[in-house]
Design a protein around this motif. Structure first.
Motif, PDB file in Angstrom:
ATOM      1  N   ALA A  54      35.373  22.580  48.915  1.00 28.33           N
ATOM      2  CA  ALA A  54      36.388  23.182  48.044  1.00 28.33           C
ATOM      3  C   ALA A  54      35.927  24.516  47.457  1.00 28.33           C
ATOM      4  O   ALA A  54      36.744  25.303  46.975  1.00 28.33           O
ATOM      5  N   PHE A  55      34.626  24.774  47.500  1.00 28.42           N
ATOM      6  CA  PHE A  55      34.079  25.936  46.783  1.00 28.42           C
ATOM      7  C   PHE A  55      34.623  27.302  47.231  1.00 28.42           C
ATOM      8  O   PHE A  55      35.077  28.078  46.381  1.00 28.42           O
ATOM      9  N   PRO A  56      34.601  27.643  48.530  1.00 27.85           N
ATOM     10  CA  PRO A  56      35.006  29.014  48.889  1.00 27.85           C
ATOM     11  C   PRO A  56      36.416  29.369  48.413  1.00 27.85           C
ATOM     12  O   PRO A  56      36.633  30.464  47.887  1.00 27.85           O
ATOM     13  N   ALA A  57      37.358  28.440  48.569  1.00 25.82           N
ATOM     14  CA  ALA A  57      38.739  28.747  48.181  1.00 25.82           C
ATOM     15  C   ALA A  57      38.870  28.861  46.658  1.00 25.82           C
ATOM     16  O   ALA A  57      39.565  29.744  46.144  1.00 25.82           O
ATOM     17  N   TRP A  58      38.176  27.967  45.928  1.00 24.35           N
ATOM     18  CA  TRP A  58      38.266  28.009  44.455  1.00 24.35           C
ATOM     19  C   TRP A  58      37.600  29.278  43.922  1.00 24.35           C
ATOM     20  O   TRP A  58      38.101  29.936  43.023  1.00 24.35           O
ATOM     21  N   ALA A  59      36.459  29.648  44.516  1.00 24.46           N
ATOM     22  CA  ALA A  59      35.757  30.860  44.083  1.00 24.46           C
ATOM     23  C   ALA A  59      36.622  32.098  44.321  1.00 24.46           C
ATOM     24  O   ALA A  59      36.551  33.069  43.562  1.00 24.46           O
ATOM     25  N   ALA A  60      37.446  32.047  45.366  1.00 24.93           N
ATOM     26  CA  ALA A  60      38.290  33.204  45.708  1.00 24.93           C
ATOM     27  C   ALA A  60      39.642  33.172  44.997  1.00 24.93           C
ATOM     28  O   ALA A  60      40.423  34.110  45.109  1.00 24.93           O
ATOM     29  N   THR A  61      39.923  32.087  44.277  1.00 27.21           N
ATOM     30  CA  THR A  61      41.188  31.986  43.533  1.00 27.21           C
ATOM     31  C   THR A  61      41.166  32.989  42.389  1.00 27.21           C
ATOM     32  O   THR A  61      40.173  33.072  41.658  1.00 27.21           O
ATOM     33  N   PRO A  62      42.229  33.799  42.212  1.00 25.76           N
ATOM     34  CA  PRO A  62      42.220  34.774  41.121  1.00 25.76           C
ATOM     35  C   PRO A  62      41.978  34.083  39.770  1.00 25.76           C
ATOM     36  O   PRO A  62      42.517  32.989  39.534  1.00 25.76           O
TER      37      PRO A  62
END
Ligand code: NAP
Ligand code: MG
Length: 464
Positions: A54-62
């Motif tokens: 889940a990390f890459p998408a959450w880190a890239a979430t504005p």
């Protein structure tokens, strides 16, 4: 009580890998109220993998979207506050009024503060010809104690999510039901699958596996100094970030110019709150020799209002009750004098300890040096301000403290010389945005507010 028989991993409740369970006990009546699964290394591994995924998408979430998710979580905590308070009372034993105001109330403030901070924080800064990016550290392994079951969880999870990290939580074995409620709140708030994962279990099994897991980038631990030391060593060996919020032995320094009656009564209330199970409690009261007898009389009158089973709950479990009663016996054996309370348990059932006040305590006694984690106050006598400072700073801890004086400037001058992470001036109010953490062996790192958020960030410098 309602309990889940699985782990919350990757956005759903999944069966535990092993068959073992933990019995949850109500410390007020010693009855088993629920069972939860005892997680193994296999459960921890599944949870860490879900968090990594889940990390890459959450880190890239504005940040504004992350903020909205945390705001939604805050709203669920508000909507379910009665259920939260009842659950904390059932598994920790706190009086319901305290559970409502503090145990259910403070996490709402903290979650709200991170909803705002996530939206307003500057995740980028300019330094000369560089742009510095503040990026999430990665997967966080959070290990929490039972004393403030929801606050300790929210004080780690909310800033981690605000920063763009994902989390695996191993809550205390004594208070897993509040942690399960929190996982439900995360789900209801609609946070993406895998950004928060829960593994209930025992410290030396699930906690150890989480701290040592190579997929965890940062371990954030709150609890005893003994376990903190071990976790720090494990993290150090793996060159992994670590935050440790450990014990305390805070001094409440009453300077001669202070309002003695107010300082003593607030000091007693501070120590008795949550049955003394607060790491930042002012467990040593320092009084000038000329005011000592008057302070003892005031303390005896004030503590009489703290009746076990009414304003003071039980301790969390039988082991803690025995440990605290042992400290009271040790205080007597080393020559301290009882002003109130004593080692005898006030009731046959429930893990209660009598609110206890000691006089004639010297700085080097065990009860003045070690964290007791029960409703026990030591009152110490000082000769002059230098002596008070020596006593106040004379432990391995440095988490909190208080200073009382006729005017704030006099108290601040003393507070500047204290080796401690926070000082309340003339009974200053709790501030959910102020950094919380320890000097010396009280810990490494800070929680709450913008300082707490920065623990979950790492920097990348771009030169132009
Ligand atoms: P603890 O053992 O340090 O527990 C804190 C957390 O660490 C719990 O989730 C615990 O799991 C876990 N843990 C235990 N051993 C571990 C290990 N080897 N590796 C990884 N995680 C591990 O504290 P406690 O036994 O509950 O309380 C003992 C004393 O700690 C108290 O008397 C008090 O002095 C101090 N304390 C301080 C704070 C604070 O806020 N600073 C809070 C609580 C306690 P389990 O629940 O399964 O043990
Ligand atoms: Mg333990």
């Amino acid at each position: 009580m309602k309990a889940h028989d699985g782990m919350y991993i990757g956005g759903q409740w999944r069966p535990a890998a092993g068959p073992d369970t933990i019995a949850v006990v109500n410390p007020a009546d010693e009855q088993v109220i629920a069972h939860v699964p005892a997680g193994t290394a296999e459960d921890v591994d599944a949870a860490v993998r879900a968090a990594r995924e889940a990390f890459p998408a959450w880190a890239a979430t504005p940040p504004a979207e992350r903020a909205a998710g945390i705001a939604a979580l805050r709203d669920v905590l508000v909507a379910r506050k009665d259920e939260i308070a009842e659950t904390v009372t059932a598994e920790l034993g706190a009086p319901l009024a305290l559970s409502r105001t503090v145990h259910a109330g403070v996490p709402v403030l903290v979650a709200g503060s991170y909803a705002e901070l996530a939206a307003s924080y500057s995740f980028e800064e300019r330094i000369g010809n560089s742009t510095v990016l503040l990026e999430p550290v990665g997967v966080v392994g959070a290990i929490t104690p039972w004393n403030y079951p929801l606050h300790q969880v929210v004080a780690k999870v909310a800033p981690a999510l605000a920063a763009g990290c994902t989390v695996v939580l191993k809550p205390a074995e004594d208070t897993p039901l509040t942690a399960q409620l929190f996982a439900e709140a995360i789900h209801e708030a609609g946070l993406p699958a895998g950004v928060f994962n829960l593994v209930t279990g025992l410290g030396p099994v699930a906690g150890q596996a989480l701290a040592a897991h190579e997929g965890v980038d940062l371990v954030s631990f709150t609890g005893s100094t003994a376990v903190g030391r071990q976790i720090g060593a494990t993290a150090g060996a793996a060159v992994k970030r670590v935050a440790l919020e450990l014990g305390g032995k805070s001094a409440n320094v009453i300077l001669p110019s202070a309002d003695l009656a107010k300082a003593v009564s607030v000091g007693i209330a501070n120590v008795m709150s949550n049955s003394g199970q607060t790491c930042s409690a002012w467990t040593r009261m320092l009084v000038h020799k000329n005011q000592y007898d008057e302070a003892l009389a005031l303390a005896a009158a004030a503590v009489a209002k703290y009746v076990p089973g009414e304003r003071v709950g039980p301790l969390v479990n039988a082991k803690q009750q025995q440990r605290v009663r042992g400290y009271i016996e040790k205080g007597l054996a080393e020559g301290a004098r009882l002003v109130a309370g004593g080692p005898e348990a006030p009731y046959e059932t429930g893990y209660y300890v009598s609110p206890t006040v000691f006089a004639d305590v010297t700085w080097d006694m065990t009860i003045a040096q070690e964290e007791i984690f029960g409703p026990v106050l030591s009152i110490l006598k000082y000769e002059d301000e230098e002596d008070a400072l020596r006593i106040a700073n004379g432990t391995v801890y440095g988490l909190a403290g208080a200073v009382w004086a006729a005017d704030a400037a006099e108290a601040v001058a003393f507070a500047r010389r204290m080796d401690t992470g926070q000082v309340d001036i003339n009974g200053g109010r709790f501030n959910p945005l102020a950094p919380f953490g320890g000097y010396k062996q009280s810990g490494v790192g800070r929680e709450l507010g913008p300082h707490g958020l920065s623990e979950y960030l790492q920097t990348k410098s771009l030169q132009f």
